[in-house]
Motif scaffolding. Structure first.
Motif, PDB file in Angstrom:
ATOM      1  N   PHE A  99     -37.403  20.565  64.639  1.00 12.43           N
ATOM      2  CA  PHE A  99     -38.365  19.924  63.741  1.00 12.43           C
ATOM      3  C   PHE A  99     -38.274  18.404  63.840  1.00 12.43           C
ATOM      4  O   PHE A  99     -39.295  17.710  63.903  1.00 12.43           O
ATOM      5  N   LEU A 100     -37.049  17.880  63.865  1.00 13.55           N
ATOM      6  CA  LEU A 100     -36.870  16.429  63.944  1.00 13.55           C
ATOM      7  C   LEU A 100     -37.302  15.882  65.301  1.00 13.55           C
ATOM      8  O   LEU A 100     -37.716  14.727  65.405  1.00 13.55           O
ATOM      9  N   ALA A 101     -37.230  16.705  66.348  1.00 19.52           N
ATOM     10  CA  ALA A 101     -37.721  16.281  67.653  1.00 19.52           C
ATOM     11  C   ALA A 101     -39.245  16.131  67.617  1.00 19.52           C
ATOM     12  O   ALA A 101     -39.801  15.238  68.252  1.00 19.52           O
ATOM     13  N   ARG A 102     -39.921  17.001  66.860  1.00 16.74           N
ATOM     14  CA  ARG A 102     -41.375  16.933  66.737  1.00 16.74           C
ATOM     15  C   ARG A 102     -41.811  15.813  65.806  1.00 16.74           C
ATOM     16  O   ARG A 102     -42.833  15.174  66.022  1.00 16.74           O
ATOM     17  N   SER A 161     -23.061  23.803  56.674  1.00 18.89           N
ATOM     18  CA  SER A 161     -21.822  23.080  56.966  1.00 18.89           C
ATOM     19  C   SER A 161     -21.879  22.421  58.340  1.00 18.89           C
ATOM     20  O   SER A 161     -21.430  21.285  58.515  1.00 18.89           O
ATOM     21  N   SER A 162     -22.441  23.136  59.337  1.00 15.31           N
ATOM     22  CA  SER A 162     -22.523  22.568  60.689  1.00 15.31           C
ATOM     23  C   SER A 162     -23.480  21.388  60.737  1.00 15.31           C
ATOM     24  O   SER A 162     -23.241  20.414  61.458  1.00 15.31           O
ATOM     25  N   VAL A 163     -24.565  21.452  59.944  1.00 20.51           N
ATOM     26  CA  VAL A 163     -25.500  20.319  59.880  1.00 20.51           C
ATOM     27  C   VAL A 163     -24.821  19.103  59.260  1.00 20.51           C
ATOM     28  O   VAL A 163     -24.914  17.986  59.770  1.00 20.51           O
ATOM     29  N   LEU A 164     -24.107  19.326  58.166  1.00 22.07           N
ATOM     30  CA  LEU A 164     -23.451  18.213  57.486  1.00 22.07           C
ATOM     31  C   LEU A 164     -22.284  17.650  58.296  1.00 22.07           C
ATOM     32  O   LEU A 164     -21.884  16.496  58.098  1.00 22.07           O
ATOM     33  N   VAL A 187     -27.212  14.396  62.923  1.00 23.46           N
ATOM     34  CA  VAL A 187     -28.200  14.969  62.013  1.00 23.46           C
ATOM     35  C   VAL A 187     -27.909  14.567  60.571  1.00 23.46           C
ATOM     36  O   VAL A 187     -28.806  14.137  59.838  1.00 23.46           O
ATOM     37  N   ALA A 188     -26.660  14.683  60.168  1.00 25.56           N
ATOM     38  CA  ALA A 188     -26.293  14.434  58.776  1.00 25.56           C
ATOM     39  C   ALA A 188     -26.609  13.007  58.339  1.00 25.56           C
ATOM     40  O   ALA A 188     -27.021  12.778  57.190  1.00 25.56           O
ATOM     41  N   ASP A 189     -26.441  12.047  59.239  1.00 27.43           N
ATOM     42  CA  ASP A 189     -26.694  10.650  58.881  1.00 27.43           C
ATOM     43  C   ASP A 189     -28.169  10.376  58.612  1.00 27.43           C
ATOM     44  O   ASP A 189     -28.522   9.344  58.042  1.00 27.43           O
ATOM     45  N   ARG A 190     -29.021  11.301  59.035  1.00 23.65           N
ATOM     46  CA  ARG A 190     -30.450  11.144  58.791  1.00 23.65           C
ATOM     47  C   ARG A 190     -30.888  11.819  57.497  1.00 23.65           C
ATOM     48  O   ARG A 190     -32.039  11.696  57.095  1.00 23.65           O
TER      49      ARG A 190
END
Length: 298
Positions: free
Chosen positions: A158-161, A218-221, A226-229
């Motif tokens: 999604f963030l790539a799009r 947890s993996s996203v954070l 990713v988490a910094d965004r």
């Protein structure tokens, strides 16, 4: 002529984490945001014209026969999760998994869940584009607030799009989310199929689904790219600490602003808030110790 600005904010969190409250509160009180209502999920933009005359009929039909209002109040003109559109139009999304796959008599394993999610990724992303077609194709400045459960598993795509998208991650302790989710699914199923309650395998499947969701969270954070965004909010940020939570949201978003008077009033209410949805893990054969072991999340 300056190019139009498309602003997207994605609200992610497991069901029963407070996403409904925050989603509706932002759409009603954060100026400039556009969202989608339940009728938008049913009648997608660019859908068959023959269906449009029927849009007014479901508006007068209450949905209290399906959802107990104290658990989840909704209607055709209520703001809702995009996962409803994914469920209806492509048999995908986290809600479709909870209410469908989890109720089977057979327990699933982690690989089966991830394969199921991965196989439907493109359908989900295409459905999201179709759902927000009017905003995406508008020549005017547009700010979208999208609430989804399953999009957590497609966040990188999604963030790539939409590389400028904002993401709000809302979390609540699994000790409360697990029994609340089971209670919700059980309530809906009892209304659809009277005198039947969830069997032990379904309860185990729901518990395992929550575990996989929190593992993904947890993996996203844990991923700084990713988490910094993202903006990570806890359940307290939308209940007892709503004022500070709203301040964090406005500082994070680079557009729009709160109706400060409404925030002040609602913050006072939330500080005294207690849920009318009562449940107990032991009602479903679970204990806090078992939940903590099966759904680890700090």
């Amino acid at each position: 002529m300056a190019p139009r600005q498309l602003r997207v904010c994605l609200l992610l969190g497991h069901p029963r984490s407070g996403t409904t409250f925050l989603h509706r509160f932002m759409l009603e009180n954060y100026l400039g945001l556009a969202g989608k209502k339940l009728e938008d999920m049913v009648f997608l933009p660019r859908g068959p014209r023959v269906l449009r005359p029927f849009k007014s009929i479901p508006r007068i039909l209450p949905l209290s026969w399906l959802y107990r209002p104290e658990i989840h109040s909704t209607g055709m003109e209520c703001w809702e999760s995009d996962d409803i559109a994914f469920s209806i139009h492509c048999k995908a999304g986290y809600l479709f998994w909870l209410y469908g796959q989890c109720r089977r008599q057979v327990q699933f394993d982690s690989a089966e869940f991830h394969d199921w999610v991965s196989e439907r990724k493109e359908d989900v992303l295409a459905c999201w584009d179709r759902l927000y077609h009017n905003q995406l194709s508008s020549d005017r400045e547009t700010s979208i607030l999208s609430k989804s459960f399953i999009m957590l598993f497609h966040l990188e795509e999604f963030l790539a799009r939409y590389p400028d998208a904002k993401v709000i991650l809302l979390t609540r302790t699994p000790l409360e989310v697990v029994p609340s989710t089971i209670s919700l699914v059980n309530s809906v199923c009892r209304r659809l199929f009277p005198f039947r309650r969830l069997h032990e395998t379904a309860i185990a499947n729901i518990c395992h689904s929550v575990s996989l969701y929190y593992q993904r969270m947890s993996s996203v954070l844990a991923d700084p790219l990713v988490a910094d965004r993202c903006l990570h909010l806890s359940y307290a940020d939308i209940t007892t600490q709503l004022a500070s939570g709203c301040a964090r949201i406005s500082n994070y978003l680079s557009f729009g602003s709160w109706n400060e008077a409404t925030v002040h009033v609602q913050s006072a209410r939330q500080s005294q808030w207690t849920s009318s949805h009562h449940y107990d893990a032991s009602d479903f054969g679970l204990s806090p110790e078992r939940i903590a072991q099966e759904v680890p999340f700090a």
